[in-house]
Design an enzyme around this catalytic site. Structure first.
Site, PDB file in Angstrom:
ATOM      1  N   ALA A  88      38.324  33.513  35.923  1.00  0.00           N
ATOM      2  CA  ALA A  88      39.202  32.584  36.642  1.00  0.00           C
ATOM      3  C   ALA A  88      38.675  32.382  38.051  1.00  0.00           C
ATOM      4  CB  ALA A  88      40.631  33.106  36.678  1.00  0.00           C
ATOM      5  N   GLY A  90      40.113  30.910  41.892  1.00  0.00           N
ATOM      6  CA  GLY A  90      41.262  30.455  42.659  1.00  0.00           C
ATOM      7  C   GLY A  90      40.914  30.189  44.103  1.00  0.00           C
ATOM      8  N   THR A  91      41.960  30.005  44.908  1.00  0.00           N
ATOM      9  CA  THR A  91      41.770  29.664  46.316  1.00  0.00           C
ATOM     10  C   THR A  91      41.084  30.792  47.081  1.00  0.00           C
ATOM     11  OG1 THR A  91      43.783  28.330  46.222  1.00  0.00           O
ATOM     12  CG2 THR A  91      42.963  28.928  48.412  1.00  0.00           C
ATOM     13  N   GLY A  93      39.369  33.519  45.768  1.00  0.00           N
ATOM     14  CA  GLY A  93      38.253  34.215  45.180  1.00  0.00           C
ATOM     15  C   GLY A  93      38.098  33.915  43.703  1.00  0.00           C
ATOM     16  N   VAL A  95      37.459  35.759  39.643  1.00  0.00           N
ATOM     17  CA  VAL A  95      37.632  36.955  38.833  1.00  0.00           C
ATOM     18  C   VAL A  95      36.612  36.924  37.695  1.00  0.00           C
ATOM     19  CG1 VAL A  95      39.182  38.304  37.379  1.00  0.00           C
ATOM     20  CG2 VAL A  95      40.080  37.095  39.381  1.00  0.00           C
ATOM     21  N   LYS A 108      37.425  41.173  41.019  1.00  0.00           N
ATOM     22  CA  LYS A 108      37.880  40.078  41.875  1.00  0.00           C
ATOM     23  C   LYS A 108      36.994  40.022  43.113  1.00  0.00           C
ATOM     24  CE  LYS A 108      41.833  38.520  44.650  1.00  0.00           C
ATOM     25  NZ  LYS A 108      43.225  38.834  45.067  1.00  0.00           N
ATOM     26  N   ASP A 230      54.709  37.707  45.488  1.00  0.00           N
ATOM     27  CA  ASP A 230      54.243  36.558  44.696  1.00  0.00           C
ATOM     28  C   ASP A 230      54.486  36.829  43.213  1.00  0.00           C
ATOM     29  OD1 ASP A 230      53.232  34.046  44.256  1.00  0.00           O
ATOM     30  OD2 ASP A 230      51.136  34.635  44.405  1.00  0.00           O
TER      31      ASP A 230
END
Length: 388
Positions: A88, A90-91, A93, A95, A108, A230
């Site tokens: 994956a 994302g913003t 970093g 994975v 990560k 979160d």
């Protein structure tokens, strides 16, 4: 040292102490006077000089890291690490799936950008976020929390697989980057599981199983004075037995003794408590609110506020007490937990250990799960499409 270029020659002004060192590093022929060194500019091996300069800077950087950040007990040996493929992005970093010391892990990587490109402020901010995540995660031990393996503060010897390339193709790991290594959970995210079941829904006993695992994990975190901040189905992982594992502690923090010390809109719209959206002081009860939204999402296999924009959700949750519509087929025992958890007043929300006991007490023997469209009798709980 002053340099002037004229008629294809490089005139270098230097002190007597620099002559020998310069002669050993520059290639070419020239005449040496007591003050000047005359060299052909096109005879200088600039590539070699660049390599030597880069090595020198790397040594200085690594020495600075060792001085400012002595080795911690959680730092890992990256020679035992092998990255397989990207899972994956994302913003904050990426994975990757990989192995560490023959153990399946998820890695990560925090994106620092290319070496030398990030400002000092950017680097300090990223390093602080990294250290915060490690402090929160490294000593946690619970069946419903992803296990921490180790981390690295910065290295250039980790090979990162290149996307859409052969298995032998890698790109360098920026020397100022850092990574967090955790156990690999093979079942994907809870959100992915719910999306796959958005049409047929899931059995009520599975709803309670998933909800109870998440509640127990959050209760454990709160007992350790940790606020996740979160909580959402996208940050929950499932193993092959569909055990919920809380993950992603990138914005988690140790709870402040004074709630006024914890402010700011941290989290994800749709799951954020009213006090967080409104920029007011908050505490661990913001996680309880988010849990209530997740509970609705697990039962309905649908995305909350699917027809509203982020700004509409934000204003309506705070100003009009907007909450997801609970289906009429939802058992009162579960609906009451949702309502208590997402109460507008944090003081009225139950502690997560109380939520655990309430979920454990729900009777699943008579069913009570969300009725899918292709089952009879049909559930008319919603007036709109229910899929995320």
């Amino acid at each position: 040292m002053d340099a002037k270029e004229s008629n294809g020659f490089l005139r270098v002004k230097q002190s007597d102490g620099e002559k020998g060192d310069l002669m050993s590093k520059l290639k070419g022929k020239g005449s040496l006077s007591s003050k000047d060194l005359m060299l052909r500019a096109d005879k200088i091996d600039l590539k070699s000089l660049d390599i030597q300069l880069e090595k020198k800077l790397n040594k200085v950087w690594c020495k600075q890291l060792d001085t400012e950040h002595p080795k911690e007990e959680w730092e890992i040996d990256l020679s035992k690490m092998e990255l397989k493929h990207l899972v994956a992005h994302g913003t904050y970093g990426s994975v990757y799936r990989g192995t560490y010391d023959n153990q399946d892990v998820a890695v990560k990587l925090l994106d620092w950008g290319e070496d030398g490109m990030a400002t000092a402020a950017d680097s300090a901010s990223l390093r602080a976020a990294f250290q915060q995540e490690i402090v929160v995660w490294q000593k946690l031990d619970h069946p419903n929390v992803t296990k921490f393996v180790g981390a690295s503060m910065g290295t250039s010897n980790l090979k990162i697989p290149v996307k859409n390339s052969s298995q032998d193709a890698y790109r360098s790991h920026p020397s100022r980057a850092c990574c967090v290594v955790v156990e690999y959970i093979p079942g994907g995210t809870l959100k992915q599981f719910l999306i796959r079941n958005r049409r047929k829904k899931i059995a009520f006993k599975d709803v309670i199983h998933l909800s109870l695992g998440l509640a127990r994990g959050l209760s454990y975190l709160h007992s350790r004075k940790i606020v996740h901040r979160d909580v959402k189905t996208e940050n929950m992982l499932l193993d092959f037995e569909r055990t919920v594992k809380i993950a992603d502690f990138g914005v988690a923090r140790v709870e402040a003794q004074n709630p006024r010390d914890m402010t700011g809109a941290t989290g994800t719209y749709g799951y954020m408590a009213p006090e967080v959206l409104d920029g007011q002081p908050y505490d661990h009860k913001c996680d309880v609110y988010s849990y209530g939204i997740c509970l609705w999402e697990i039962y309905c296999c649908a995305m909350p506020y699917a027809d509203l924009s982020f700004s509409e959700v934000s204003s309506a949750v705070v100003a009009r007490n907007l909450r997801p519509q609970i289906p009429r087929c939802c058992p009162n025992s579960l609906a009451s937990v949702m309502k208590m958890c997402w109460d507008a007043s944090p003081e009225k929300r139950p502690e997560m250990d109380v939520v655990v006991r309430m979920i454990e007490a729900i009777d699943t023997s008579k069913g009570g799960g969300m009725i899918s469209d292709d089952q009879a009798p049909r559930c008319f709980c919603f007036g709109w499409a229910r899929g995320p």
